[in-house]
Design an enzyme around this catalytic site. Structure first.
Site, PDB file in Angstrom:
ATOM      1  N   GLU A  54       0.838  -1.199   0.000  1.00 21.00           N
ATOM      2  CA  GLU A  54       0.000   0.000   0.000  1.00 21.00           C
ATOM      3  C   GLU A  54       0.878   1.256   0.000  1.00 21.00           C
ATOM      4  O   GLU A  54       1.819   1.377   0.777  1.00 21.00           O
ATOM      5  CB  GLU A  54      -0.884  -0.037   1.253  1.00 21.00           C
ATOM      6  CG  GLU A  54      -1.829   1.116   1.429  1.00 21.00           C
ATOM      7  CD  GLU A  54      -2.701   0.951   2.667  1.00 21.00           C
ATOM      8  OE1 GLU A  54      -3.618   1.771   2.846  1.00 21.00           O
ATOM      9  OE2 GLU A  54      -2.475   0.001   3.450  1.00 21.00           O
ATOM     10  N   LYS A 123      -9.169   2.792  -2.203  1.00 22.80           N
ATOM     11  CA  LYS A 123      -9.443   2.008  -0.993  1.00 22.80           C
ATOM     12  C   LYS A 123     -10.880   2.245  -0.542  1.00 22.80           C
ATOM     13  O   LYS A 123     -11.346   3.382  -0.469  1.00 22.80           O
ATOM     14  CB  LYS A 123      -8.460   2.407   0.103  1.00 22.80           C
ATOM     15  CG  LYS A 123      -8.480   1.530   1.343  1.00 22.80           C
ATOM     16  CD  LYS A 123      -7.317   1.899   2.260  1.00 22.80           C
ATOM     17  CE  LYS A 123      -7.227   1.005   3.476  1.00 22.80           C
ATOM     18  NZ  LYS A 123      -6.047   1.329   4.312  1.00 22.80           N
ATOM     19  N   CYS A 179      -5.590  -3.260   1.917  1.00 27.49           N
ATOM     20  CA  CYS A 179      -5.446  -3.428   3.362  1.00 27.49           C
ATOM     21  C   CYS A 179      -6.761  -3.656   4.109  1.00 27.49           C
ATOM     22  O   CYS A 179      -7.295  -4.745   4.103  1.00 27.49           O
ATOM     23  CB  CYS A 179      -4.686  -2.238   3.945  1.00 27.49           C
ATOM     24  SG  CYS A 179      -3.955  -2.605   5.570  1.00 27.49           S
ATOM     25  N   ARG A 357     -23.437 -47.601  13.605  1.00 27.51           N
ATOM     26  CA  ARG A 357     -24.074 -48.699  12.889  1.00 27.51           C
ATOM     27  C   ARG A 357     -24.528 -49.794  13.858  1.00 27.51           C
ATOM     28  O   ARG A 357     -25.644 -50.320  13.752  1.00 27.51           O
ATOM     29  CB  ARG A 357     -23.112 -49.261  11.846  1.00 27.51           C
ATOM     30  CG  ARG A 357     -23.652 -50.442  11.044  1.00 27.51           C
ATOM     31  CD  ARG A 357     -24.982 -50.102  10.349  1.00 27.51           C
ATOM     32  NE  ARG A 357     -24.855 -48.964   9.474  1.00 27.51           N
ATOM     33  CZ  ARG A 357     -24.524 -49.045   8.193  1.00 27.51           C
ATOM     34  NH1 ARG A 357     -24.280 -50.228   7.655  1.00 27.51           N
ATOM     35  NH2 ARG A 357     -24.452 -47.967   7.451  1.00 27.51           N
ATOM     36  N   GLY A 369     -12.790 -60.495   8.616  1.00 31.38           N
ATOM     37  CA  GLY A 369     -11.777 -61.349   8.013  1.00 31.38           C
ATOM     38  C   GLY A 369     -10.402 -60.734   8.175  1.00 31.38           C
ATOM     39  O   GLY A 369     -10.226 -59.550   7.904  1.00 31.38           O
ATOM     40  N   SER A 371      -6.508 -60.845   7.039  1.00 35.26           N
ATOM     41  CA  SER A 371      -5.565 -61.377   6.056  1.00 35.26           C
ATOM     42  C   SER A 371      -4.132 -61.310   6.558  1.00 35.26           C
ATOM     43  O   SER A 371      -3.242 -61.952   6.002  1.00 35.26           O
ATOM     44  CB  SER A 371      -5.678 -60.588   4.751  1.00 35.26           C
ATOM     45  OG  SER A 371      -5.200 -59.260   4.955  1.00 35.26           O
TER      46      SER A 371
END
Length: 400
Positions: A54, A123, A179, A357, A369, A371
């Site tokens: 500015e 401004k 500004c 849930r 399951g 793995s």
């Protein structure tokens, strides 16, 4: 102009620069020279825009000297010389100067490109509280009667409602504010973004107080996020008077909520920071964000009043490599603290989802399951934590 495949500009990016010159109070000749130095650096870096603080051509801390003819005439001469010098510079220059129109003095951003003043932005909001008393010297944008002014032999658009649109670079649409304009509940840049502006620029002389830099950083990032835009901020620094205020030279470039580049504060030297803005991403995000489109529709009558200033932008030629930081693992933060926070959130999102849930169905046992891999291990940990939160025994997890 045809660009090579390896130019960032051919892939929807635009490089921008924010410049922090070392100013001298009430010395437009010195400040012009420093502005040209940094503008040349931005040009050499193939930037499309170069933003300055500015009132950088006079410095901000002139107080009542702003009402002296000698300073105002010197500032006007500096703008004219800068416009002439801009013929050889690549970026659009956004510089600050005090300018007189209609027997009023305005705190202005002057938008210059290739020898031409594209527009002048006064401004809008003048701070007149605590350590500020800008209304003593300046008039706000709303005080202007004309939408165009005669300036350096041209008829130039004048007002806070200007959007500068590069006709040769899709997506580069620029709005400028000054500004305090960012500090109000609805900044002018909000309306501009809804009207299509993708790059929002702020010429600032925000002084520094304890803790203010963090607020500034969050304000800039937040405005970039809400507007789905890039936000460039250039704060006054080296050379400003410290009679009543102090300055840290804070420059920021943010895109859609993320700060891409930031200056070194209290550096005591000139700086230029750069960032490559992903214009294509901004346009895509706006298209997907239906609430943004709804907001545009709600304000369409007001947005139609904003003025578009087209200009023929000369896209930088040659090999211009992308300088944007691209993370090797974009979804895994490098900062261990941030990474831990993200893992905490991901873990608890899954736990709370499973809890909801089970509560909704009345089921107290789950089958999973295993793995031996990472995914099923994480799922088992989530299941165990869920049982603990529900007050159920872990034996209710049937793992196979």
């Amino acid at each position: 102009m045809t660009q090579p495949f390896h130019s960032l500009y051919t892939h929807g990016f635009a490089r921008v620069a924010v410049c922090l010159p070392f100013v001298k109070v009430a010395d437009p000749q010195h400040n012009l020279e420093r502005t040209l130095e940094l503008a040349q650096q931005a040009s050499d870096a193939h930037a499309s825009l170069a933003l300055f603080p500015e009132l950088n051509l006079t410095a901000y801390t002139n107080d009542d000297q702003f009402q002296q003819d000698a300073l105002l005439e010197a500032a006007l001469d500096a703008v004219q010389r800068l416009a002439t010098a801009s013929f050889s510079l690549a970026p659009v220059l956004l510089v600050g100067a005090p300018l007189r129109f209609e027997d009023k003095l305005f705190n202005c951003a002057v938008v210059i490109y290739r020898g031409r003043v594209l527009g002048i932005v006064p401004k809008s909001y003048l701070p007149n509280y605590r350590e500020f008393y800008e209304k003593r010297q300046f008039a706000p944008a709303r005080a202007a009667l004309a939408r165009e002014v005669s300036f350096l032999g041209q008829t130039v658009p004048f007002g806070p409602d200007l959007i500068f649109e590069a006709t040769t670079l899709p997506g580069l649409r620029l709005h400028v504010e000054i500004c305090e304009d960012l500090w109000v509940p609805i900044p002018p840049s909000t309306w501009a973004a809804l009207a299509g502006a993708t790059i929002l620029a702020n010429l600032s002389a925000s002084n520094i107080t304890v803790g203010k830099a963090d607020y500034r950083r969050s304000l800039v990032a937040s405005q970039a996020a809400k507007c789905i835009a890039a936000y460039l901020y250039s704060g006054a620094g080296p050379g400003e008077s410290t009679t009543d205020l102090a300055w840290d030279g804070h420059a920021l470039i943010a895109e859609n909520g993320e700060v891409l580049s930031e200056s070194e504060r209290f550096a005591g030297r000139q700086q230029v920071i750069l960032a490559d803005i992903d214009l294509e991403r901004l346009r895509q995000d706006r298209m997907r964000t239906t609430s943004f489109t709804d907001a545009v529709s709600d304000e369409r009558e007001r947005l139609r009043q904003l003025r578009r200033i087209p200009f023929n932008f000369e896209v930088p030629a040659g090999e211009i490599a992308l300088q944007r930081q691209v993370e090797r693992f974009p979804y895994v933060p490098r900062d261990p603290r941030v990474r831990d926070e993200r893992c905490f959130e991901a873990y608890n999102i899954q736990v709370h989802g499973l809890m909801k849930r089970l509560n909704a169905t009345g089921i107290q046992r789950i089958v999973i399951g295993i793995s031996g891999g990472l995914d099923s291990t994480q799922a088992l940990i989530v299941a165990a934590r869920t049982m603990d939160r529900l007050g159920l025994p872990r034996q209710n997890i049937l793992a196979y």
